[in-house]
Design a protein around this motif. Structure first.
Motif, PDB file in Angstrom:
ATOM      1  N   GLU A   1       0.766  -1.280  -0.136  1.00 40.23           N
ATOM      2  CA  GLU A   1      -0.168  -0.092   0.075  1.00 40.23           C
ATOM      3  C   GLU A   1       0.929   1.149   0.060  1.00 40.23           C
ATOM      4  OE1 GLU A   1      -2.681   0.263  -0.770  1.00 40.23           O
ATOM      5  OE2 GLU A   1      -4.253  -1.280   0.363  1.00 40.23           O
ATOM      6  N   ASP A   2       2.122   1.103   0.496  1.00 43.01           N
ATOM      7  CA  ASP A   2       3.162   2.465   0.425  1.00 43.01           C
ATOM      8  C   ASP A   2       3.520   2.803  -1.086  1.00 43.01           C
ATOM      9  OD1 ASP A   2       4.880   0.630   0.129  1.00 43.01           O
ATOM     10  OD2 ASP A   2       5.947   1.045   1.876  1.00 43.01           O
TER      11      ASP A   2
ATOM     12  N   LEU B   1     -10.522  -6.720   2.775  1.00 45.60           N
ATOM     13  CA  LEU B   1     -10.688  -5.765   1.997  1.00 45.60           C
ATOM     14  C   LEU B   1     -11.995  -5.909   1.156  1.00 45.60           C
ATOM     15  CD1 LEU B   1      -7.066  -4.856   0.947  1.00 45.60           C
ATOM     16  CD2 LEU B   1      -8.258  -4.076   3.002  1.00 45.60           C
TER      17      LEU B   1
ATOM     18  N   PRO C   1      -9.176   1.566 -11.952  1.00 46.24           N
ATOM     19  CA  PRO C   1      -9.512   2.392 -10.665  1.00 46.24           C
ATOM     20  C   PRO C   1      -9.090   1.979  -9.442  1.00 46.24           C
ATOM     21  CG  PRO C   1     -11.062   0.666 -11.424  1.00 46.24           C
ATOM     22  CD  PRO C   1     -10.091   0.618 -12.351  1.00 46.24           C
ATOM     23  N   ASP C   2      -8.416   0.894  -9.081  1.00 43.04           N
ATOM     24  CA  ASP C   2      -7.891   0.819  -7.736  1.00 43.04           C
ATOM     25  C   ASP C   2      -7.134  -0.599  -7.994  1.00 43.04           C
ATOM     26  OD1 ASP C   2      -7.342   0.706  -5.112  1.00 43.04           O
ATOM     27  OD2 ASP C   2      -9.444  -0.091  -4.330  1.00 43.04           O
ATOM     28  N   PHE C   3      -6.149  -0.821  -7.201  1.00 42.75           N
ATOM     29  CA  PHE C   3      -5.208  -1.811  -6.969  1.00 42.75           C
ATOM     30  C   PHE C   3      -4.338  -1.568  -5.688  1.00 42.75           C
ATOM     31  CE2 PHE C   3      -3.014   0.497 -10.090  1.00 42.75           C
ATOM     32  CZ  PHE C   3      -1.784   0.888  -9.496  1.00 42.75           C
ATOM     33  N   ILE C   4      -3.907  -2.600  -4.959  1.00 49.25           N
ATOM     34  CA  ILE C   4      -2.944  -2.518  -3.846  1.00 49.25           C
ATOM     35  C   ILE C   4      -1.728  -1.424  -4.493  1.00 49.25           C
ATOM     36  CG2 ILE C   4      -1.614  -3.424  -2.014  1.00 49.25           C
ATOM     37  CD1 ILE C   4      -4.539  -4.136  -1.568  1.00 49.25           C
ATOM     38  N   GLY C   5      -1.732  -0.429  -3.580  1.00 47.67           N
ATOM     39  CA  GLY C   5      -0.485   0.460  -3.817  1.00 47.67           C
ATOM     40  C   GLY C   5      -0.726   1.482  -4.886  1.00 47.67           C
ATOM     41  N   LYS C   6      -1.978   1.626  -5.378  1.00 44.43           N
ATOM     42  CA  LYS C   6      -2.075   2.808  -6.019  1.00 44.43           C
ATOM     43  C   LYS C   6      -2.177   4.075  -5.764  1.00 44.43           C
ATOM     44  CE  LYS C   6      -5.961   4.395  -9.176  1.00 44.43           C
ATOM     45  NZ  LYS C   6      -5.506   4.749 -10.668  1.00 44.43           N
ATOM     46  N   ALA C   7      -3.031   4.159  -4.600  1.00 46.56           N
ATOM     47  CA  ALA C   7      -2.931   5.670  -4.001  1.00 46.56           C
ATOM     48  C   ALA C   7      -1.531   6.262  -3.767  1.00 46.56           C
ATOM     49  CB  ALA C   7      -3.671   5.436  -2.561  1.00 46.56           C
ATOM     50  N   MET C   8      -0.637   5.469  -3.300  1.00 41.86           N
ATOM     51  CA  MET C   8       0.643   6.173  -2.605  1.00 41.86           C
ATOM     52  C   MET C   8       1.566   5.960  -3.782  1.00 41.86           C
ATOM     53  SD  MET C   8       0.766   5.737   1.307  1.00 41.86           S
ATOM     54  CE  MET C   8       0.494   7.147   1.772  1.00 41.86           C
TER      55      MET C   8
ATOM     56  N   ARG D   1       3.313   9.359  -5.130  1.00 38.39           N
ATOM     57  CA  ARG D   1       3.791  10.226  -3.929  1.00 38.39           C
ATOM     58  C   ARG D   1       5.018  10.952  -4.580  1.00 38.39           C
ATOM     59  NH1 ARG D   1       4.803   7.659   1.358  1.00 38.39           N
ATOM     60  NH2 ARG D   1       5.024   5.898   0.101  1.00 38.39           N
TER      61      ARG D   1
END
Lengths: 97, 987, 183
Positions: B692-693, B733, B873-880, B883
């Motif tokens: 996720e990071d 999840l 649209p989504d996968f583990i790690g996408k949000a970060m 950075r």
């Protein structure tokens, strides 16, 4: 030496059967605010007292549990299947009375 | 008969003499003796030397708290240092040796420490040996360690077996004295599952030393009859020689059973010790109370003994402590000893009672001195006289034994092991168990119940109450009226004894005396935790069982406080020392951890493989051939053979996961960073998992075997972790997705067949057409083998960069199939290769492993930027993953490294510096993550993570090994050293 | 296409083929035939009718065993062919998926009057008949090795372990049985 963790499916088992992941937090939406993601990935409250954690019964039923543990006393007030709050031990263990 | 053994009485078997040795001298005792009682019976008052001052020491107690009579028992691998003579059962051939003495027990050079003792007070070592600092390691510490110390451990392995065991019960009863026996009988008769533990070889506790009669029977007879009844009950488990040493979470109790510590040569099939973990719905602590010593001068001289211990030696073992015995008491209990002595014809020369107003129910002939104290005892290796102080007047009394009765401290240790604090009671002059215990109650003397009748009743009542909480009906056991019961009123504590001239010991084992506490308070270390460390009181192997309460009392008086305000230090497991053998159980040496064997293990062994441990797996490392003298020769040959012909490698230990369900595609699409929705049936795809990071977590391939059935492989190292992770994703999840997971790692024997001849060889056993058109790169299908005799899974994937396949067959057929492939491949030059060659092949091809996926690398860092979907649209790690820090152009990126001079080399872990830059942290550009000698390139090659590495190909750098201080001139390059166009994969 | 076709002697090899059974009046330890082991993956929370699972089993007592929420093992002493397995998996559809673990897990039978005491040396679960009745199955640690344990009789248990750990677990069970083998 020893410490037992109650599994809703298997009964009390020694902690060696489990893997602890940490705080049981809700995963933010993919497009959530970066601050929400920072909280989720990095920031922990570390309270003294009751804390909900994700534990995995790795050497048992392989279910992820939400375990409510007191960080000061290690007392476990509750444990439930992380996804199956309605599943009782009778369906998991088969024929256990 | 020796002068000290009584002619009759006691629970010893006088028809069964046992010979043993002490410091090499042959002695005789009887069955039923402890080593301590046998030594006393032989007139051996001097048993050891003290830890610091090397003072002569004798036997102080008859139980677990013994601080003085520590001996080394056994020899070679069975040597057991610091064994308490009071707890050691006598057996024929027992060999015991005294400790802390040199050259002999009677003449000890270290006793000179005693002459220097004014300088050796608390904190002496800290203060004196501070300067000059270098002398500490070279001179002071070795000297102090030689002079001090207790027994010496053996340097040979313990030959005996140890084991661990679990037990479950409704009621655990700890202690088989009056309260415990009564509780166990009550619960046993009620049908509850009972475990009764007692640390001694015989149940009964203080009843074995009692002269009172219970229901018209002797106390020991009551014990025998009760035990006989308990033994008939199938629901009762009796564990003697078993010390409950700790109370843990979940109401689990730790206990160690000394199964064969009372025999000279243990039976091989049974353990010598067994570590119990007892899961108790409820537990009852019936551990009794410890008598407190009195702190007068010379209270450590052999011949000074606890009063209850003296009763035990007299009544249970038939041993007289001396002929001229005095008793120093603060309470009525001392008079019970006087009566017992008189019954054996030994009239005490004096009973010194600290109470002016004492009014004991005593009808004996001994002289009673009220309102008096023993201020000092005299003697060298044996007690010769005492000084009695009354109203400022002293009187010297000739004695050869002195009993101390300083009141009782309940043995509450276990009740405090889970964080509860002991509570001081002014009424009882003792620390009592914490009040709010859950799952545990106390009965008998540990609950300050006084007298046999009351303890019997208390045990029965408390057991019935605990059973009632579990809805088990019980009738409290009763034992009849008790004659001769002694019910002592609570004591008035006597901490500071006036008129003391000699050294008055508080902690006998660590040689801490009263003056040390005065010093501690004077120097500002009066807090109980500080005083403990400053004086070392309570820090010996006896953990202050006799000394802690006296220490607290003395500190309280010195500071003008109540013991309640001073408080206690923390009680922690273990109650008494537990051997490492018991804690390790069977898990040592070869059995330290389980071995995980590949289904091809024996195949590889037959081919001469050298194995390497990878986690729990044993992997074939390389396959040396005749004439090869170094591992490098073997590995180079294996590598070249794969590139020239073909090789077979066991990859069974890769993690394998079956992923089924109607949403399996969507699930994979979310756990991998690259797209998986459109993977066709019959194809494999390389997949990248992020954390996720945003960093890479693991890589592997996933194949679609049918519409709703996928097969994932993971790295060996992360096989377990990835499975846990996938289960987390599926269960926590996205529980709404229909996905079901099963690990099938052990189901399949998996073989990599790599090299230009791989297809030719495989086609010999595979029924389907393997031509490039029919089975192209990344094809993944179930195949039929040997004309339908067997079915397996075939994947056209390559770690080496050559034309390669991985074939999975049911594990039981692995060896057969591997042999068939070797046979089919023989004309084509097939050779087995191990993980060393596998490593070289993948470095040559620039393939990453967890050397590169090390938690600090993003997909882009390793050249996998395109595998991070921008559209999903989504996968583990996408949000970060986006950075700023993770997309910084200055980040370390994967790059190849070569030495400028092919004859030079470098090692993994070396750092990359700009050409000729100084080796400083500021100049650090990155580091080598993998390196190997490449027979293909003809030199060492490496993979490295280097700042902006991808754009620095061709740059000359310095490769610096800071540990060996080696500098190698090198060049950054493309990380793919073999077939950069991937032509070989598609032939 | 290769012109070499070979059909060598292809035979299965049992993981515990070297382990002869250990027998005394008190304890009996034996490796069971490597027949079939089907891991049934239902949906967590599902209670598949046991009758449906029993129908696809070989019908022997305890052929179907619970293995955590929504999962079961179907076991038997006879090895199933590739096509028998395919039929079985099809019969489980659409409610459940079947995964072949016949070679991935190895079964050991432990029995005899001392079996509870023997297993308690490695297992934390309460093994008393009232708490662990006949037919009950669970996954737990035996020493350091995870295993699936089914009570198949008052004094009999079947232990199923990953193939790679089978030898280590056998050695461990043999040592745990040691004191009961002296008769």
């Amino acid at each position: 030496m020893a410490s037992l963790v109650p599994c809703p499916h298997c009964g009390a088992r020694p902690k060696e059967e489990f893997t602890i992941r940490g705080a049981a937090l809700a995963r933010p939406f993919a497009n959530a605010d970066p601050a929400a993601w920072m909280d989720y990935v990095y920031l922990r409250d570390n309270p003294r007292g009751r804390y909900e954690e994700h534990w995995h019964h790795t050497a048992g039923c392989r279910r992820w549990l939400v375990v409510t543990r007191d960080t000061a006393t290690h007392e476990i007030a509750a444990s439930r299947d992380a996804s199956l709050d309605t599943v009782g031990p009778d369906t998991a263990g088969g024929v256990r009375p | 008969m020796t002068p000290y053994r009584l002619s009759a009485g006691g629970l010893i078997d006088r028809r069964a003499p046992l010979s043993f040795t002490f410091d090499g001298r042959p002695l005789t005792g009887f069955a039923g003796d402890s080593l301590a009682s046998a030594l006393l019976a032989n007139g051996r008052l001097l048993v050891g030397r003290s830890f610091k001052y090397h003072r002569p020491r004798g036997i102080l107690t008859a139980g677990a708290a013994e601080p003085n009579a520590l001996t080394t028992i056994g020899r070679e691998g069975r040597t057991e240092a610091n064994s308490r003579a009071t707890m050691q059962e006598l057996y024929a051939g027992l060999e015991a040796r005294s400790q802390s003495r040199w050259p002999s027990l009677a003449f000890d050079i270290g006793a000179l420490n005693g002459l220097f003792s004014p300088f050796l007070g608390a904190g002496f070592y800290y203060k004196t040996f501070m300067w000059p600092a270098p002398l500490w390691e070279k001179l002071y510490e070795p000297f102090i360690r030689k002079a001090a110390g207790l027994g010496t451990a053996a340097h040979v392995a313990d030959p005996d077996a140890y084991e661990k065991c679990w037990a479950h019960c409704d009621l655990l009863v700890i202690g088989a004295g009056p309260a415990g026996l009564s509780a166990a009988l009550t619960a046993g008769r009620a049908g509850a599952r009972v475990v009764l533990v007692d640390e001694h070889a015989a149940a009964g506790g203080t009843l074995l030393s009692e002269t009172a009669r219970i229901g018209g029977r002797s106390a020991p007879d009551v014990v025998t009859q009760t035990m006989a009844e308990l033994e008939t009950l199938a629901n009762v488990t009796i564990l003697l020689r078993t010390t409950a040493f700790g109370w843990y979470d979940g109401n689990v109790f730790g206990a160690v059973e000394r199964v064969q510590k009372h025999v000279r040569v243990p039976a091989v099939a049974r353990p010598v010790e067994r570590l119990w973990r007892i899961v108790a719905r409820k537990a009852l602590l019936a551990t009794g109370a410890e008598e407190r010593p009195l702190v007068f001068g010379g209270n450590d001289i052999p011949g000074v003994m606890m009063a209850v211990a003296m009763r035990t030696y007299l009544n249970r073992y038939g041993v007289a402590p001396g002929r001229q015995v005095a008793i120093f008491t603060t309470n009525d209990s001392g008079y019970a000893l006087a009566a017992d002595l008189e019954a054996q014809g030994i009239t005490p020369v004096a009973i010194v009672d600290s109470r002016e107003d004492a009014a004991p129910l005593y009808t004996g002939k001994a002289r009673i001195v009220k309102g008096a104290v023993v201020s000092d005892a005299q003697g060298g290796k044996a007690l010769s006289s005492i000084t009695v102080l009354r109203n400022g007047q002293t009187e010297t009394v000739k004695v050869d034994a002195l009993a101390m009765a300083g009141g009782f401290s309940p043995i509450i240790h276990l009740a405090c092991h889970r964080g509860g604090k002991p509570q001081w009671s002014d009424v009882q002059s003792a620390f009592l168990a914490p009040g709010d215990l859950i799952g545990l109650d106390l009965a008998g003397a540990v609950a300050t119940t006084a007298g046999i009748a009351a303890c019997l009743a208390d045990g029965a009542r408390k057991a019935a109450a605990l059973l009632d909480e579990m809805s088990i009906n019980a009738t409290p056991a009763s034992f009849g009226a008790v004659e001769g019961d002694i019910v002592s009123a609570p004591v008035r504590p006597l901490w500071t004894i006036p008129g003391v001239k000699g050294k008055a010991f508080v902690d006998f084992q660590n040689d801490v005396h009263r003056g040390d506490f005065d010093l501690a308070v004077q120097e500002g270390y009066g807090h109980v935790e500080l005083a403990k460390r400053y004086t070392t009181n309570g820090m010996a192997t006896d953990q202050g069982k006799l000394s802690n309460v006296n220490a607290i009392g003395l500190l309280a008086e010195a500071r003008g406080l109540s013991p309640a305000d001073v408080g206690t230090t923390t009680f922690r497991p273990f109650y008494t020392p537990v051997s490492f053998g018991a804690l390790a159980g069977p898990h040592h040496g070869h059995d330290f951890q389980p071995v995980r064997r590949s289904p091809l293990h024996d195949w590889a062994r037959r081919l001469g493989a050298t194995f390497v441990e990878t986690g729990l797996w044993y992997r074939s490392s390389f396959f040396p051939r005749a004439g090869e003298t170094t591992w490098r020769e073997s590995v180079d040959r294996e590598v070249l053979n794969v590139r020239a012909h073909a090789g077979l490698c066991d990859v069974s230990m890769l993690g394998k996961i079956e992923i089924c369900g109607h949403d399996a595609a969507e699930f994979l699409n979310r756990v991998y960073s690259n797209a998986f929705l459109k993977l066709p049936v019959g194809k494999a795809r390389y997949g990248l998992m992020l954390r996720e990071d945003g960093m890479i977590y693991d890589d592997g391939t996933t194949s679609r075997l049918s519409e709703h059935h996928y097969f994932m492989t993971t790295t060996t190292a992360y096989a377990a972790g990835v499975m846990n992770h996938l289960e987390f994703c599926a269960q926590v999840l996205w529980p709404d997705l229909d996905v079901r997971l099963a690990s099938s790692t052990d189901q399949w024997a998996q073989m990599a067949i790599a090299g230009p001849k791989a297809r030719l060889i495989l086609q010999a056993i595979v029924d389907e057409d393997l031509s490039n058109d029919a089975f192209p790169f990344l094809a993944a299908r179930e195949v039929s083998l040997f004309g339908g005799a067997l079915h397996g899974r075939l994947f056209r994937i390559s770690f080496s960069g050559e034309l390669a396949y991985e074939l999975a067959v049911p594990a039981s057929y692995g060896e057969s199939v591997a042999e068939a492939l070797m046979e089919a491949g023989a004309p084509h030059g097939i050779q087995p290769y191990g993980v060393e060659a596998l490593g070289v092949l993948r470095i040559e091809k620039g393939h990453v492993t967890h050397n590169e996926i090390n938690g600090t690398a993003t997909a882009a860092d390793l050249g996998f930027g395109k595998m991070v979907s921008a559209t999903k649209p989504d996968f583990i790690g996408k949000a970060m993953v986006g950075r700023p820090g993770l997309v910084d152009p200055d980040r370390a990126q994967l790059v190849g490294v070569l030495p400028l001079d092919p004859k030079t080399s470098f090692r993994t872990g070396s750092h990359i510096l700009a050409h000729d830059a100084a080796a400083t942290l500021e100049n650090d550009q990155g580091y080598v993550t993998s390196s190997a000698y490449s027979p293909h390139v003809g030199s060492t090659i490496g993979l490295a993570l280097v700042k902006r590495g991808a754009s620095r190909h061709g740059e000359t750098v310095t490769i610096w090994n800071g540990i060996r201080n080696e500098f190698t001139a090198g060049r950054l390059c493309d990380p793919v050293f073999v077939d950069p166009g991937n032509e070989k994969l598609h032939v | 296409m290769s012109d070499i076709r070979i059909t060598p002697h292809i035979t299965p090899r049992a993981a515990l083929q070297g382990c002869t059974r250990l027998v005394s009046r008190a304890i009996r330890l034996e490796a069971l035939p490597e027949g079939h082991i089907i891991h049934v993956l239902g949906k967590p929370g599902d209670t598949l009718p046991m009758a449906q699972l029993a129908a696809v089993s070989d019908g022997a007592p305890h052929a179907v065993r619970a293995a955590g929420p929504g999962q079961w093992f179907i076991v038997g002493d006879r090895a199933k062919t590739h096509f028998e397995l395919a039929d079985l998996f099809a019969a489980l559809q659409p409610e459940a998926f079947g995964v072949d673990q016949s070679a991935g897990r190895v079964r050991i039978r432990a029995s005899g009057p001392m079996v509870e005491r023997m297993l308690a040396k490695g297992m934390a679960a309460d093994l008393s008949l009232s708490r662990f009745p006949i037919g009950y199955a669970t996954t737990t640690l035996i020493g350091h090795i995870a295993a699936h344990v089914t009570r198949v009789g008052e004094d009999a248990f079947e232990i199923m372990v990953l193939r790679g750990f089978a030898q280590s677990l056998w050695d461990h069970l043999a040592r745990m049985s040691g004191e009961f083998l002296e008769d």
